[in-house]
Enzyme design. Structure first.
Site, mmCIF file in Angstrom:
data_model
loop_
_atom_site.group_PDB
_atom_site.id
_atom_site.type_symbol
_atom_site.label_atom_id
_atom_site.label_comp_id
_atom_site.label_asym_id
_atom_site.label_seq_id
_atom_site.Cartn_x
_atom_site.Cartn_y
_atom_site.Cartn_z
ATOM 1 N N SER A 93 0.865 -1.113 -0.018
ATOM 2 C CA SER A 93 -0.103 0.099 0.098
ATOM 3 C C SER A 93 0.754 1.134 0.096
ATOM 4 O O SER A 93 0.332 2.238 -0.352
ATOM 5 C CB SER A 93 -0.770 -0.003 1.006
ATOM 6 O OG SER A 93 0.018 0.025 2.384
ATOM 7 N N GLY A 95 2.693 2.069 2.767
ATOM 8 C CA GLY A 95 2.768 2.537 4.112
ATOM 9 C C GLY A 95 4.271 2.602 4.443
ATOM 10 O O GLY A 95 4.739 3.811 5.090
ATOM 11 N N GLN A 193 1.227 -4.531 13.643
ATOM 12 C CA GLN A 193 2.350 -3.500 14.205
ATOM 13 C C GLN A 193 2.383 -3.937 15.396
ATOM 14 O O GLN A 193 1.913 -4.777 16.244
ATOM 15 C CB GLN A 193 2.122 -2.233 13.631
ATOM 16 C CG GLN A 193 2.003 -1.902 12.298
ATOM 17 C CD GLN A 193 3.430 -1.853 11.777
ATOM 18 O OE1 GLN A 193 4.355 -1.827 12.393
ATOM 19 N NE2 GLN A 193 3.647 -1.620 10.422
ATOM 20 N N GLY A 220 6.891 -3.655 10.486
ATOM 21 C CA GLY A 220 7.692 -2.657 11.636
ATOM 22 C C GLY A 220 8.709 -3.579 12.152
ATOM 23 O O GLY A 220 9.325 -3.243 13.301
ATOM 24 N N CYS A 308 27.711 -21.675 -9.136
ATOM 25 C CA CYS A 308 26.389 -21.363 -9.468
ATOM 26 C C CYS A 308 25.704 -21.623 -10.873
ATOM 27 O O CYS A 308 26.606 -21.243 -11.932
ATOM 28 C CB CYS A 308 26.092 -19.980 -8.852
ATOM 29 S SG CYS A 308 24.588 -19.200 -9.469
ATOM 30 N N CYS A 310 23.327 -19.841 -12.440
ATOM 31 C CA CYS A 310 22.383 -18.886 -12.966
ATOM 32 C C CYS A 310 23.278 -18.359 -14.287
ATOM 33 O O CYS A 310 24.359 -18.578 -14.390
ATOM 34 C CB CYS A 310 22.307 -17.900 -11.882
ATOM 35 S SG CYS A 310 23.490 -16.517 -11.828
ATOM 36 N N CYS A 313 26.500 -16.216 -13.966
ATOM 37 C CA CYS A 313 27.674 -17.102 -13.654
ATOM 38 C C CYS A 313 28.148 -17.924 -14.942
ATOM 39 O O CYS A 313 29.243 -18.032 -15.113
ATOM 40 C CB CYS A 313 27.530 -17.908 -12.689
ATOM 41 S SG CYS A 313 27.576 -17.104 -10.726
ATOM 42 N N HIS A 340 22.593 -12.447 -10.101
ATOM 43 C CA HIS A 340 23.205 -13.872 -9.492
ATOM 44 C C HIS A 340 22.382 -13.731 -7.915
ATOM 45 O O HIS A 340 22.106 -14.787 -7.384
ATOM 46 C CB HIS A 340 24.530 -13.696 -9.317
ATOM 47 C CG HIS A 340 25.098 -14.704 -8.130
ATOM 48 N ND1 HIS A 340 25.396 -16.018 -8.400
ATOM 49 C CD2 HIS A 340 25.444 -14.151 -6.899
ATOM 50 C CE1 HIS A 340 25.747 -16.462 -7.381
ATOM 51 N NE2 HIS A 340 25.813 -15.518 -6.455
HETATM 52 ZN ZN LIG Z 1 25.268 -17.191 -10.115
#
Ligand SMILES: [Zn+2]
Length: 380
Positions: A93, A95, A193, A220, A308, A310, A313, A340
């Site tokens: 929202s 906030g 909260q 919070g 990795c 990804c 990488c 990454h």
């Molecule tokens: Zn990676």
């Protein structure tokens, strides 16, 4: 498909897995939501989200209302079209963002008077406006506008924040009900909260439960108070939440915070941390964080993380080249390291889901605690 959350393992306490069904598809929990505050992930294309392991994206209603404006998003076909993403979307929202714009002295019983982030000048951001903006934008999940106290330990400040949070939650719960509740195609989550104060966390949670929401967030707890205080606020909130409803910890995304919150029964998260830290040259790995700007990486020929899988990488751009690129303010290094890091956090969530299902979550928790000890700065 209507909104529905189903626990597949776990209960009120401890780590749990589940499936969140939304009109735009399902999400396996625990889940992390990449952040597209203004409708775009920083340096990451929407087509990369699923390959990286993401199933749900977060936008921010306050910022999208400021630019480009609700009517423009609607003209483009709604928030999913605007994002270029056909999966589930949650909007905040605003906030927390409103309060980080240093508007604390401008909160009143009916809303918050805040500077327009694009045009300047003061506008009133109210619970009614936050609800109607999200109804018009069309995310699968909307968040109530709440009051996030700046000092989570100040009794008077936190008590007033809880009073206003509950009053505003009541207004928004009524508007949600009038629209047909979750059958409208949009779920609405309440936000607990209460800072680090036990009785106020209980009062806030109990008030929200009476109003009835489709899910509950803990707010919070990410206002710079440190890991231990964050976990205290979390423990004081989660104990009051019904086990069958989804639980969302807002604005939390370091590896240690994620795994410790999942250990306490949280289901979904969002945070700019993975992409923001990547933009500043910090890479998250299973051995801990790497500051790629350090001189030790100057002649390093390895990719960000050799183990990795990804995209960043696999590109094989070496750490030494990334370091030089960061120094030269090239565009590519922040993009590659953000990519990454997002993969790392989404992979961590996936490994948590597998570990919970297998019953060996504690081994993964020990591994993360060792690689990301509490109190150690993650950005340098
Ligand atoms: Zn990676």
């Amino acid at each position: 498909m209507a909104f529905h959350f189903k626990l597949t393992k776990g209960a009120a306490k401890g780590p749990r897995t589940g499936t969140l069904n939304t009109p735009h598809g399902a999400v396996s929990t625990p889940a992390f939501m990449p952040v597209a505050t203004r409708g775009m992930l920083r340096g990451i294309s929407p087509t990369q989200i699923r390959p990286l392991g993401g199933e749900i994206v977060l936008g921010n209603a306050f910022h999208l209302a400021a630019r480009p404006g609700v009517e423009t998003v609607r003209a483009i076909g709604g928030l999913h079209n605007f994002l270029g993403w056909d999966g589930p979307v949650l909007t905040d929202s605003g906030g927390f963002q409103v309060f980080s714009l240093k508007a604390a002295d401008r909160i009143h019983d009916a809303g918050v008077r805040v500077e327009h982030p694009v045009q300047g000048g003061l506008i009133d951001w109210t619970p009614e406006l936050a609800f109607q903006t999200q109804a018009a934008l069309g995310p699968d999940i909307a968040m109530v506008l709440d009051v996030c106290p700046a000092n989570p330990k100040n009794q008077d400040e936190v008590a007033l924040a809880v009073k206003r949070t509950l009053s505003w939650a009541g207004i928004q719960a009524n508007l949600h009900e009038a629209r047909g509740a979750a059958d409208s195609g949009q779920a609405l989550f309440g936000i607990v909260q209460g800072g680090t104060l036990s009785d106020l966390r209980e009062e806030c949670a109990a008030g929200l439960l009476r109003l009835g929401f489709d899910g509950f967030a803990v707010g919070g707890v990410s206002v710079g108070e440190g890991h231990e205080a964050m976990m205290t606020g979390l423990d004081l909130s989660v104990r009051w939440l019904p086990p069958e409803k989804i639980r969302y910890l807002m604005g939390v995304g370091t590896p240690l915070d994620l795994i410790e919150a999942v250990a306490r029964g949280i289901d979904i998260f969002d945070c700019v941390f993975p992409t923001r830290s990547g933009r500043f040259g910090t890479a998250l790995t299973w051995g801990g964080r790497l500051n790629l700007l350090n001189s030790q990486f100057k002649e390093d020929a390895a990719p960000i993380d050799p183990d990795c899988p990804c995209e960043a990488c696999r590109s094989t751009v070496p750490r030494g080249a990334l370091r030089a690129g960061f120094q030269a303010k090239e565009l590519l290094p922040p993009i590659l390291v953000s990519t990454h890091n997002l993969h790392f956090v989404l992979d961590l969530m996936s490994r948590m889901r597998i570990a919970i299902a297998k019953g060996d979550f504690e081994a993964l928790r020990t591994q993360i605690r060792a690689a990301y000890p509490a109190g150690k700065r993650l950005l340098s």
